[in-house]
Design a protein around this motif. Structure first.
Motif, PDB file in Angstrom:
ATOM      1  N   GLU A   8      12.974 -13.306  -5.871  1.00 41.73           N
ATOM      2  CA  GLU A   8      11.592 -12.813  -5.898  1.00 41.73           C
ATOM      3  C   GLU A   8      11.482 -11.302  -5.867  1.00 41.73           C
ATOM      4  OE1 GLU A   8       8.697 -14.488  -3.290  1.00 41.73           O
ATOM      5  OE2 GLU A   8       9.496 -16.501  -3.533  1.00 41.73           O
ATOM      6  N   GLU A  37      14.363 -32.186   7.586  1.00 41.06           N
ATOM      7  CA  GLU A  37      14.116 -31.638   6.246  1.00 41.06           C
ATOM      8  C   GLU A  37      12.666 -31.199   6.067  1.00 41.06           C
ATOM      9  OE1 GLU A  37      15.198 -30.442   2.450  1.00 41.06           O
ATOM     10  OE2 GLU A  37      16.619 -31.536   3.703  1.00 41.06           O
ATOM     11  N   ARG A  41      11.474 -27.307   5.460  1.00 37.82           N
ATOM     12  CA  ARG A  41      10.663 -26.870   4.310  1.00 37.82           C
ATOM     13  C   ARG A  41       9.422 -26.113   4.769  1.00 37.82           C
ATOM     14  NH1 ARG A  41      12.919 -25.877   0.451  1.00 37.82           N
ATOM     15  NH2 ARG A  41      14.676 -27.205   0.336  1.00 37.82           N
ATOM     16  N   GLY A  45       8.907 -22.020   4.344  1.00 39.54           N
ATOM     17  CA  GLY A  45       7.712 -21.541   3.645  1.00 39.54           C
ATOM     18  C   GLY A  45       6.906 -20.577   4.506  1.00 39.54           C
ATOM     19  N   PRO A  73      12.530 -19.873  -1.952  1.00 38.86           N
ATOM     20  CA  PRO A  73      11.720 -20.970  -1.403  1.00 38.86           C
ATOM     21  C   PRO A  73      12.257 -22.363  -1.741  1.00 38.86           C
ATOM     22  CG  PRO A  73      10.350 -19.474  -2.709  1.00 38.86           C
ATOM     23  CD  PRO A  73      11.753 -18.983  -2.795  1.00 38.86           C
ATOM     24  N   GLU A  74      12.910 -22.490  -2.890  1.00 36.10           N
ATOM     25  CA  GLU A  74      13.410 -23.803  -3.297  1.00 36.10           C
ATOM     26  C   GLU A  74      14.821 -24.096  -2.797  1.00 36.10           C
ATOM     27  OE1 GLU A  74      14.469 -20.788  -6.355  1.00 36.10           O
ATOM     28  OE2 GLU A  74      12.597 -21.276  -5.381  1.00 36.10           O
ATOM     29  N   SER A  75      15.381 -23.214  -1.971  1.00 30.71           N
ATOM     30  CA  SER A  75      16.739 -23.414  -1.450  1.00 30.71           C
ATOM     31  C   SER A  75      16.826 -24.692  -0.639  1.00 30.71           C
ATOM     32  CB  SER A  75      17.147 -22.233  -0.565  1.00 30.71           C
ATOM     33  OG  SER A  75      17.189 -21.043  -1.303  1.00 30.71           O
ATOM     34  N   SER A  76      17.957 -25.348  -0.768  1.00 36.33           N
ATOM     35  CA  SER A  76      18.172 -26.584  -0.007  1.00 36.33           C
ATOM     36  C   SER A  76      18.600 -26.246   1.420  1.00 36.33           C
ATOM     37  CB  SER A  76      19.257 -27.431  -0.670  1.00 36.33           C
ATOM     38  OG  SER A  76      20.525 -26.819  -0.505  1.00 36.33           O
TER      39      SER A  76
END
Length: 92
Positions: A8, A37, A41, A45, A73-76
């Motif tokens: 980003e 999980e 998340r 965020g 943000p989409e990292s596991s």
């Protein structure tokens, strides 16, 4: 403090915001250790959102050294786990 969110860009934040970021980092670490999980998340965020809200974005062509690097943000959960130090994503 210069904070990079992977994928980003960078934000400049006053050191006074470190307390709020560190609190979210502690929550994130607890959720990761517990395998939560959904909580992971939500808190990731919130952490990234706090950086965006509290910081001033640097221009895309600025190449300042980042004092803190946060995951995209989409990292596991597993990807973030690999980035962790003993104290979480944020030292201290």
């Amino acid at each position: 403090m210069i904070v990079r969110i992977m994928g980003e860009g960078q934000w400049k934040l006053a050191d006074s915001h470190f307390v709020e970021l560190n609190k979210l980092d502690d929550e994130l670490l607890e959720e990761m250790e517990g395998g939560d999980e959904d909580g992971f998340r939500r808190t990731l965020g919130a952490l990234l959102g706090a950086v965006r809200r509290l910081g001033t974005p640097l221009p895309d062509d600025a190449l300042e050294p980042s004092e803190l690097i946060l995951p995209a943000p989409e990292s596991s959960l597993e990807e973030v786990r690999e980035m962790l130090s003993d104290g979480g994503l944020i030292p201290g």
